[in-house]
Structure formats: C-alpha cells, structure tokens
Write a protein that holds these residues in place. Structure first.
Motif, PDB file in Angstrom:
ATOM      1  N   ASP A 117       1.263  -0.867   0.547  1.00 48.42           N
ATOM      2  CA  ASP A 117       0.389  -0.155  -0.103  1.00 48.42           C
ATOM      3  C   ASP A 117       1.023   1.331   0.147  1.00 48.42           C
ATOM      4  O   ASP A 117       2.175   1.131   0.942  1.00 48.42           O
ATOM      5  N   ASP A 118       0.518   2.456  -0.807  1.00 46.98           N
ATOM      6  CA  ASP A 118       1.477   3.466  -1.008  1.00 46.98           C
ATOM      7  C   ASP A 118       0.684   4.348  -0.054  1.00 46.98           C
ATOM      8  O   ASP A 118       2.100   5.335  -0.002  1.00 46.98           O
ATOM      9  N   GLU A 119       0.685   4.349   1.676  1.00 43.91           N
ATOM     10  CA  GLU A 119       0.178   4.990   2.546  1.00 43.91           C
ATOM     11  C   GLU A 119       1.378   4.082   3.590  1.00 43.91           C
ATOM     12  O   GLU A 119       0.629   3.109   4.068  1.00 43.91           O
ATOM     13  N   VAL A 120       2.831   4.699   3.353  1.00 46.58           N
ATOM     14  CA  VAL A 120       3.347   3.869   4.770  1.00 46.58           C
ATOM     15  C   VAL A 120       3.133   3.489   6.079  1.00 46.58           C
ATOM     16  O   VAL A 120       2.771   2.571   6.486  1.00 46.58           O
ATOM     17  N   TRP A 149       6.193  -5.720   4.442  1.00 48.30           N
ATOM     18  CA  TRP A 149       4.942  -4.614   3.625  1.00 48.30           C
ATOM     19  C   TRP A 149       6.703  -3.975   2.442  1.00 48.30           C
ATOM     20  O   TRP A 149       7.819  -3.715   2.630  1.00 48.30           O
ATOM     21  N   ASP A 157       5.552   0.118   0.168  1.00 47.91           N
ATOM     22  CA  ASP A 157       4.723   0.482  -0.217  1.00 47.91           C
ATOM     23  C   ASP A 157       4.559   0.433  -1.938  1.00 47.91           C
ATOM     24  O   ASP A 157       4.504   1.619  -2.350  1.00 47.91           O
ATOM     25  N   ASN A 158       4.999  -0.123  -2.924  1.00 49.25           N
ATOM     26  CA  ASN A 158       5.528   0.105  -4.267  1.00 49.25           C
ATOM     27  C   ASN A 158       5.123  -1.581  -5.065  1.00 49.25           C
ATOM     28  O   ASN A 158       5.481  -2.452  -4.245  1.00 49.25           O
TER      29      ASN A 158
END
Lengths: 216, 116
Positions: free
Chosen positions: B7-10, B29, B31-32
């Motif tokens: 998810d791009d919301e770190v 996890w 973010d990209n």
C-alpha cells in the motif's frame, strides 16, 4: 474573462471527478488513523497481559494520528473552497489562491503518475472570473501537461498578471515545454477566452486568460 | 504463513504489518509494486494484500505479475473506494476484497480463509 457556455454535464463530471478523488484521500486518512488507533489499543491490551508499555511507540502512534488529522483538515478545507466556487457565477478571484487550490485538488492525480506538482513564486494577480470554470480549466491544463511527462518529473506552475488578464506558466525543469497538445481542454479554453502559447526556447507553456471582453 | 502487504500509505501499511504480527501473522510490507515483485522473488509469500489504487502499478496489475511468477500466491484487495468498477474488477480476481478503513480482525479472518 467571459462566463463559459460549456456543457453543464461536463462541469458536473468535473465536480464528480474531484469529489471522488477527495473522498478517496479522506478514506486513506481515516484508514491510517484507524490503524494507528488500533496499534494503541493493541499496546494497551498487551500491557494488560504484562508486556511493558513503550512510551515512544505510543507517542509515534499519537503523532501519526495528529499528522493525519492535519492532512485531513487540509483536504476538507480545499474541498470546502472548491464547493463554494459554485456560489457565484462570477466574482473577483485571487488567481494565486485559485492556482494553489487547483494544484492541491490535482495533487492526487499527480501522485498516481508519480509526478511532483509545485506552485512556484507567483505575482499577485486577480481578475473577474467564474471561480468554478477557472478551477476546471487549471485542473484540465495541468492534467493535460502530465500526458507529456514521465514518472519522476516535476511540473512547476505559477501565475502573473498579463494585460488585464493573467498568464499561468507551466514548465518541466530539464524537459521540453508541456501543453503542446491542448486538445483535451481546447473547447473549454475557447469558451473562457483563453489560449496556450508554447515557448520552446524557455521550455515554458503559458495559459493566457484575457480580461473580460478582450481577446487572449 | 507469510503475508506481503502493499500500500502506498506507509503509515498505514507499517502499522497493519505490526498489528498482524501481534496476531501471529508474519507480514512484510512495502509501499510500491516494483519492490513487492522483488520481495516476492526472495520470500515465498502465501498471501498478498494489495491496495487497489497505487502509483504506476495498480493492485490488479501487480496481482497479474505476481500470479504469473508465483502461481500459488493468494490475493486480497484493499480499496479506499467503494466504486462499482473496482468492486467488479476485484470480484473478477477472486472476490477477496475489503474496503478501507478495515477492521484488522476481518483481514486476519480473510487471510486465514484464502490461505487455507
């Protein structure tokens, strides 16, 4: 600038596109707050089972919540300003503020393309305009500029007075001038008495808006 | 069981990974999408939890690339939108779909279900 006679449906579609983008941003804000609050809850549950609380972890989660509330407040403030742009057909518009609002509302579109959008130093400028149509024109021209850009590029926008109207400048440092193709917003620009000039020497494109009644 | 969160919301994805860890779900996890592809080359993930809308590679595009290289990997989508188009696209890919903000227990249950 004359009031546009554009298809009302196009304006409604633009309002919907911005609203959808803003609601997505707000959803993300809520999601981050939700997880940060969940972390705090998890820490307290673990403390109840005898795991020592780590103050720095609580502080980090609290900071995350505070940061997201600040982010959410800015998003809602922009959405509120955008919603109120329909209050009057025409009024005196602060063009620097209008450009900042349009850039903020377009920021997520830039993020999705991994493009950085910056508002550069602008000269104070204002003119009588339809605030909603102006926002739509600026958003449309910025998004059209993205079409000629690559991930990692930066689009710099600014505004200055031009005759009795205004000139919005768009440039991509180190790259050719954007907006060579203004077809995506050409109809709207014509309706608003605006035109595009591309200067290959400086790598800058100007979106020129004429004062009411004057040719751009 | 190994889970990959993308998810791009770190702040979101890092907190989710930590919270999953408290529930005995081992989650990495990123973010990209590009980084996710590289991580999946190094580690065998059972489940990938993908944000629908991310810069450059969308969740669906990333799923196609991951599924091509790791046929046994299962997928769950997260979205900030309740849009019908996204939902239909998610359903076409298996219907494992949660709308943000999520309840973590729902995600844990879905991870265990798809991995079973």
């Amino acid at each position: 600038m004359s009031r546009t006679q554009c298809e009302p449906r196009e304006g409604l579609r633009f309002f919907g596109r911005i609203s959808a983008s803003v609601s997505h941003e707000i959803k993300n804000v809520f999601a981050v707050i939700n997880e940060a609050a969940g972390l705090i809850e998890d820490f307290t549950l673990m403390a109840g089972r005898g795991v020592p609380l780590q103050p720095e972890r609580l502080k980090s989660a609290a900071n995350s919540i505070q940061g997201q509330i600040k982010r959410g407040d800015a998003i809602v403030r922009n959405m509120n300003a955008f919603a109120h742009s329909t209050d009057e057909d025409v009024r005196e518009v602060n063009l620097v503020e209008a450009l900042r609002l349009a850039a903020d509302l377009t920021a997520r579109f830039a993020d999705m393309r991994q493009i950085r959008l910056t508002v550069g130093e602008s000269e104070p400028a204002s003119m009588v305009a339809c605030p909603f149509d102006l926002t739509r024109l600026l958003h449309s021209s910025i998004v059209a500029a993205f079409d000629s850009m690559q991930p990692g590029d930066t689009l710099a926008v600014s505004v200055s007075p031009y005759g009795g109207g205004a000139s919005f400048s768009l440039s991509v440092p180190g790259k050719d001038a954007p907006l060579k193709n203004d077809e995506p917003f050409a109809e709207l620009a014509r309706a608003m008495n605006a035109r595009v000039e591309v200067d290959e020497k400086t790598g800058t494109s100007q979106l020129l808006l004429a004062d009411k009644g004057a040719p751009a | 069981m190994k889970v990959l969160l993308v998810d791009d919301e770190v702040e979101l994805v890092s907190a989710m990974a930590e919270r999953l860890g408290f529930r005995d779900v081992d989650a990495d996890w990123t973010d990209n999408g590009e980084s996710a592809l590289a991580m999946a080359e190094e580690t065998d993930y059972d489940v990938a939890v993908l944000d629908m809308k991310m810069p450059r590679l969308s969740g669906l595009e990333l799923m196609e690339l991951l599924a091509d290289r790791h046929p046994d990997m299962k997928f769950i989508f997260l979205s900030g939108h309740g849009s019908e188009a996204d939902f239909k696209a998610g359903c076409a890919a298996g219907c494992n779909y949660l709308i943000k903000p999520i309840q973590l227990e729902d995600l844990v249950a879905l991870i265990r279900k798809v991995a079973a």
